[in-house]
Design a protein around this motif. Sequence first.
Motif, short mmCIF file in Angstrom:
data_model
loop_
_atom_site.label_atom_id
_atom_site.label_comp_id
_atom_site.label_asym_id
_atom_site.label_seq_id
_atom_site.Cartn_x
_atom_site.Cartn_y
_atom_site.Cartn_z
N ASP A 1 19.81 -17.71 -6.88
CA ASP A 1 21.18 -17.33 -6.80
C ASP A 1 22.27 -18.30 -6.98
OD1 ASP A 1 20.59 -14.57 -6.35
OD2 ASP A 1 20.78 -14.79 -4.26
N GLU A 2 21.85 -19.55 -6.73
CA GLU A 2 22.76 -20.74 -6.77
C GLU A 2 21.74 -21.94 -7.17
OE1 GLU A 2 25.35 -23.44 -3.76
OE2 GLU A 2 25.07 -21.17 -2.98
N ILE A 3 22.21 -22.59 -8.28
CA ILE A 3 21.63 -23.55 -8.80
C ILE A 3 22.47 -24.97 -8.81
CG2 ILE A 3 19.98 -24.77 -10.64
CD1 ILE A 3 19.32 -21.80 -11.34
N ASN A 4 22.03 -25.99 -8.18
CA ASN A 4 23.05 -27.39 -8.15
C ASN A 4 22.14 -28.49 -8.45
OD1 ASN A 4 25.33 -25.90 -6.79
ND2 ASN A 4 24.09 -25.92 -4.95
N ILE A 5 22.86 -29.36 -9.45
CA ILE A 5 22.20 -30.44 -10.04
C ILE A 5 23.04 -31.49 -9.42
CG2 ILE A 5 21.37 -31.51 -12.09
CD1 ILE A 5 20.46 -28.89 -12.22
N LEU A 6 22.25 -32.68 -8.72
CA LEU A 6 23.09 -33.52 -8.00
C LEU A 6 22.29 -34.97 -8.52
CD1 LEU A 6 24.94 -33.65 -6.12
CD2 LEU A 6 23.50 -34.00 -4.14
N PHE A 7 22.69 -35.53 -9.59
CA PHE A 7 22.28 -36.79 -10.23
C PHE A 7 23.30 -37.86 -10.18
CE2 PHE A 7 19.05 -34.59 -13.36
CZ PHE A 7 18.18 -34.29 -12.66
N SER A 8 22.99 -38.93 -10.05
CA SER A 8 24.03 -40.05 -10.28
C SER A 8 24.27 -40.76 -11.58
CB SER A 8 23.32 -41.33 -9.49
OG SER A 8 22.18 -42.00 -10.04
N GLU B 1 15.31 -42.01 -17.24
CA GLU B 1 15.90 -42.48 -18.35
C GLU B 1 17.31 -41.54 -18.64
OE1 GLU B 1 12.93 -41.15 -21.20
OE2 GLU B 1 11.49 -42.47 -20.32
N ARG B 2 18.24 -42.30 -19.26
CA ARG B 2 19.46 -41.43 -19.52
C ARG B 2 19.35 -40.61 -20.74
NH1 ARG B 2 22.04 -46.30 -18.54
NH2 ARG B 2 23.10 -46.57 -16.66
N THR B 3 20.04 -39.49 -20.95
CA THR B 3 19.90 -38.67 -22.02
C THR B 3 20.45 -39.54 -23.33
OG1 THR B 3 22.27 -37.52 -21.55
CG2 THR B 3 20.27 -36.40 -20.75
N LYS B 4 20.08 -38.89 -24.60
CA LYS B 4 20.68 -39.38 -25.86
C LYS B 4 21.92 -39.16 -25.71
CE LYS B 4 16.96 -38.47 -29.10
NZ LYS B 4 16.44 -37.15 -29.61
N ASN B 5 22.85 -40.14 -26.06
CA ASN B 5 24.45 -40.15 -26.23
C ASN B 5 25.13 -40.01 -24.67
OD1 ASN B 5 23.66 -39.89 -28.84
ND2 ASN B 5 24.21 -37.73 -28.92
N ASN B 6 24.10 -40.12 -23.79
CA ASN B 6 24.56 -39.82 -22.46
C ASN B 6 25.43 -38.71 -22.04
OD1 ASN B 6 24.75 -40.74 -19.73
ND2 ASN B 6 26.46 -42.15 -20.12
N ASN C 1 11.33 -42.78 -6.56
CA ASN C 1 10.29 -42.51 -7.63
C ASN C 1 10.67 -41.55 -8.94
OD1 ASN C 1 9.18 -44.19 -5.90
ND2 ASN C 1 8.01 -42.55 -4.84
N GLY C 2 11.69 -40.77 -8.79
CA GLY C 2 11.88 -39.85 -9.82
C GLY C 2 12.86 -38.79 -9.19
N PHE C 3 12.32 -37.66 -9.18
CA PHE C 3 13.21 -36.23 -9.08
C PHE C 3 12.66 -35.44 -7.59
CE2 PHE C 3 13.62 -38.02 -13.11
CZ PHE C 3 15.05 -37.90 -13.16
N GLU C 4 13.38 -34.72 -7.25
CA GLU C 4 12.85 -33.74 -6.30
C GLU C 4 13.63 -32.26 -6.32
OE1 GLU C 4 12.65 -35.74 -2.77
OE2 GLU C 4 14.38 -34.63 -1.77
N LEU C 5 12.87 -30.98 -6.25
CA LEU C 5 13.34 -29.78 -6.51
C LEU C 5 13.20 -29.17 -4.97
CD1 LEU C 5 14.82 -27.59 -8.12
CD2 LEU C 5 12.44 -26.78 -8.64
N PHE D 1 17.63 -37.85 -18.18
CA PHE D 1 16.64 -36.79 -18.87
C PHE D 1 15.44 -36.34 -18.28
CE2 PHE D 1 13.22 -36.49 -21.97
CZ PHE D 1 13.49 -35.36 -22.70
N LEU D 2 15.20 -35.18 -18.56
CA LEU D 2 13.80 -34.90 -17.83
C LEU D 2 13.17 -33.65 -19.13
CD1 LEU D 2 13.81 -33.99 -14.07
CD2 LEU D 2 12.15 -35.02 -15.38
N PRO D 3 11.80 -33.81 -19.22
CA PRO D 3 11.31 -32.68 -20.31
C PRO D 3 11.60 -31.26 -19.78
CG PRO D 3 9.75 -34.36 -19.84
CD PRO D 3 10.96 -34.70 -19.03
#
Length: 624
Positions: A464-471, A437-442, A414-418, A475-477
């Motif tokens: 201390d550590e931040i990971n982003i795991l997207f397929s 939604e994809r970002t502008k210019n992807n 349904n969206g995202f989780e942190l 885009f997220l405000p």
Amino acid sequence: MKKKIEILAPAKDLIHGMAAINAGADAVYIGAPQFGARSNAHNSLEDVAALVQYAHLYYAQVFVVINTILYDNELETCRQMIWELYEIGVDALIVQDMAIMEMDLPPIVLHASTQANNRDPHKIKFLKDAGMKRVVLARELNLHQIKEIAETSDVELEFFVTGALCVSFSGNCYMSVANGERSANRGSCAQNCRLPYNLIDGNGETLIKNSHLLSIKDFDVSDQIPNLVEAGICSFKIEGRLKDIVYVKNNVSYLRQKLDAFLEGDGYDKYTKASSGTCTYTFDSALNKTFNRGYTDYFVNERHQSIGSWESPKSKGQYIGKLVKTIGNAYEIENGEFLNNGDGLCFINENNEADGIYVNKVENGLAYPNVLKEIKPGTFIYRNNDAAFIKVVEREDSAVRKISTTLLLTENENGFELIATDEDGNVSTVQLAHPKERTKNNESIEATFKTNLAKTGFTPYKADEINILFSENWFLPISKINEMRRTVYEQLSEIRLKNYHREEHQLVKTDHPFPETKLDFMYNVSNKLARKFYERHGVTEIEKAFELQWDPGKSRVMTTKYCIKYELERCPKYHRENMDKKVKEPLVLKQGELEYKLKFNCKPCEMEIWEKDAEFEIEEDHFH
């Protein structure tokens, strides 16, 4: 399992307690509404409850001090208060009076206060078997004695590491009550030991005039931490429930750094710290920058140096240098360039008294005082009020404690989780229903996400550590990212408090024999429950507490390891080369109308102080 080693800090009140936690304390001890041995450091149950909440967030503990002796009419009030303390989440009570062991109590952990005079291995084992989880050791012990205690009984051992020393064995000083009915065992010590006395010998001659002969230096065994840990100590206690916030933060941060160096170095395989988070400081802590009377390691490494602070019971502070000369209305002092406007300086004047001046301004290496006093060139100058240091340390952000976390921002149906995971393995998850939604210019905006997720601000956390795991490059405000970050950490605090584990221990009545069958007044038995406790453990004769029965004028009012003969270099054991200059006994301390006789027990290496009409045999020296 690694053994936890803790730093235990004093808390005059809620604010001081929170400051101690922020500076790195693993535990704090605080007074409740009554029955604490510092009668002017009592706190409401609401404040204690707030401190418990704050401490438990960092997995730090709160101990409440109930270490006065109790009278019969106080027993029920005390018992009810203990139930209330248990209900607000207090971790343990530090107690002196054995009456508490007889009460109908909740399953709250008990520690034996240093006021219970804990220096005999068999008595300490007795306390452990009676249900004490921890014993606060007497400050007079040396490393060998501590080791022997640890080998005799597997109870937790706590030992003082810095702060003021009682010259008497704790719990056994009756000077204050005998002299003015203010009992130290009831929380209102008048500190007779910090007064100036004349020392008079058996011929009536004055040997020393107007000196603080019972005032001793402050304690510092911080460089013995590794040896003390190896000997069996698990908690290092800082003295000072009446001290200011700068003292607390300075001592805690100093010891935190000392202990961490040991835990990350030689102690790494066997020991670990006792609470969560890491601290950052905006100041360099040093014990000589806040209240101190000079330092001694007392007897930890046996008796080997003078420990008296005879000139003054006040804080001398940090040695700056000698006075070079007075020029006009200013002083030229060695290292004067380190002084700041507003500093307080201290020196010993010609009458051998501590004197002080306040520095209005420092200019071209000269110190301009508020009052120009006559000071002899060569006089040692100390700084006992470091204005610049105090200004920095008093700021709330001078010591900041943060719990480590890792963040993972990922996607779901349904969206995202942190997901936030902290250093203790607690996990908090926040979900956000949001169209993908994809970002502008992807283009990837991962860097922006990371920057905003890292803004942990005034929370108790750092990422201390931040990971982003997207397929895809979603885009997220920024406002949504910030909201998820805020919520995930708020939840994490709730989860940490819910997962906090408080040790519990339900007392069971015991009847194993106490090592003594006769107790004199120094056992401080002042109520029917304490009497019942000792009788059940085989004691047949019990003298009443001093407070209930003393014979004015003839009593022994103090027993101490500190020895005036040793300080005078006239000890038959340590100063045999001086024995031709023997002093004529009895030695007498005199202060106005007050007069005390000194008795020296060389076998156990102790000194006793008796009231002036006491009669006793003077022992002959056994060391010839």
